[in-house]
Scaffold this motif. Structure first.
Motif, mmCIF file in Angstrom:
data_model
loop_
_atom_site.group_PDB
_atom_site.id
_atom_site.type_symbol
_atom_site.label_atom_id
_atom_site.label_comp_id
_atom_site.label_asym_id
_atom_site.label_seq_id
_atom_site.Cartn_x
_atom_site.Cartn_y
_atom_site.Cartn_z
ATOM 1 N N ASP A 154 -8.339 1.708 -4.762
ATOM 2 C CA ASP A 154 -7.727 1.321 -6.026
ATOM 3 C C ASP A 154 -8.664 1.713 -7.160
ATOM 4 N N TRP A 155 -8.256 1.440 -8.405
ATOM 5 C CA TRP A 155 -9.032 1.902 -9.565
ATOM 6 C C TRP A 155 -10.412 1.254 -9.653
ATOM 7 N N GLU B 65 -11.433 11.802 -10.575
ATOM 8 C CA GLU B 65 -10.478 10.835 -11.128
ATOM 9 C C GLU B 65 -9.046 11.263 -10.809
ATOM 10 N N ALA B 66 -8.745 12.546 -10.952
ATOM 11 C CA ALA B 66 -7.404 13.051 -10.648
ATOM 12 C C ALA B 66 -7.087 12.895 -9.159
ATOM 13 N N LYS B 67 -8.070 13.126 -8.303
ATOM 14 C CA LYS B 67 -7.869 12.983 -6.861
ATOM 15 C C LYS B 67 -7.576 11.526 -6.507
ATOM 16 N N ILE C 174 -3.820 7.128 -4.878
ATOM 17 C CA ILE C 174 -3.190 5.832 -5.172
ATOM 18 C C ILE C 174 -1.676 5.994 -5.309
ATOM 19 N N GLU C 175 -1.232 7.051 -5.976
ATOM 20 C CA GLU C 175 0.206 7.290 -6.126
ATOM 21 C C GLU C 175 0.868 7.589 -4.781
ATOM 22 N N TRP D 28 -2.804 9.901 3.927
ATOM 23 C CA TRP D 28 -3.343 8.551 3.801
ATOM 24 C C TRP D 28 -4.860 8.634 3.710
ATOM 25 N N MET D 29 -5.411 8.211 2.579
ATOM 26 C CA MET D 29 -6.864 8.125 2.407
ATOM 27 C C MET D 29 -7.184 6.682 2.055
ATOM 28 N N TRP D 30 -8.201 6.143 2.729
ATOM 29 C CA TRP D 30 -8.577 4.758 2.522
ATOM 30 C C TRP D 30 -10.064 4.620 2.226
#
Length: 190
Positions: free
Chosen positions: A37-38, A68-70, A75-76, A86-88
């Protein structure tokens, strides 16, 4: 002159729930794997901005805007119907310190591929093996994939050892975009 940087106010950023297990995908002995998340922006930018970490992934570190774009795209993707990327975040269970990311995605060959990236200060401490083992189990048992692969640059001997130690078998070799060779490791559900 107007800045092209992505600007997010705290109102745009999701608030982490009080219960940290809310977004957890899986855990290992020492690690918690959860949605990014942010709040992770600074740590994520440090990770993808490190040339040593990104050497065998993209060949170059990301600039802060690229990072930041990645993160925004990741998140989107969580909310996309039929998402195949899926990246966590990977964090230490006790300290809650961000130590890297892991991912499962459908590559251009329509294969489920695994990936791991850890902050340099966590290299050589067994986190890579623990994370790879947990990620493989999650892909096979929870996501129900019959087969997962890892493409590892042959110059990245530490990553090769991790996947071999987790039961992956070498399957093939081919040239990669970074002027090296990738060895394809595969793990199949029995």
């Amino acid at each position: 002159m107007m800045s092209t940087a992505l600007n997010y106010s705290t109102q745009d950023q999701p608030i982490r729930p009080a219960d940290p297990s809310y977004e957890v995908k899986f855990e290992t002995n020492r690690l918690r794997i959860r949605k990014l998340d942010w709040h992770d922006l600074k740590d994520f930018q440090k990770l993808v901005g490190d040339q040593d970490v990104m050497e065998y992934v993209t060949g170059k570190a990301y600039h802060s805007r690229e990072g930041e774009a990645k993160l925004k795209a990741v998140i989107e993707a969580y909310n996309k119907h039929l998402n195949d990327y899926w990246m966590w975040a990977v964090e230490d269970k006790l300290s809650k310190q961000f130590i890297g990311v892991c991912l499962i995605y459908k590559n251009s060959k329509e294969e489920e591929e695994l990936g791991i990236r850890l902050q340099k200060e966590f290299w050589g401490k067994g986190y890579g093996f623990e994370l790879a083992k947990g990620l493989m189990r999650h892909a096979i048992k929870t996501m129900r994939f019959k087969c997962v692969k890892a493409y590892v640059d042959t110059r990245n001997t530490a990553s090769e050892m991790i996947f071999l130690s987790c039961g992956f078998k070498p399957e093939a070799e081919h040239q990669n975009e970074l002027k090296g060779k990738d060895r394809v490791y595969v793990y199949r559900r029995c």
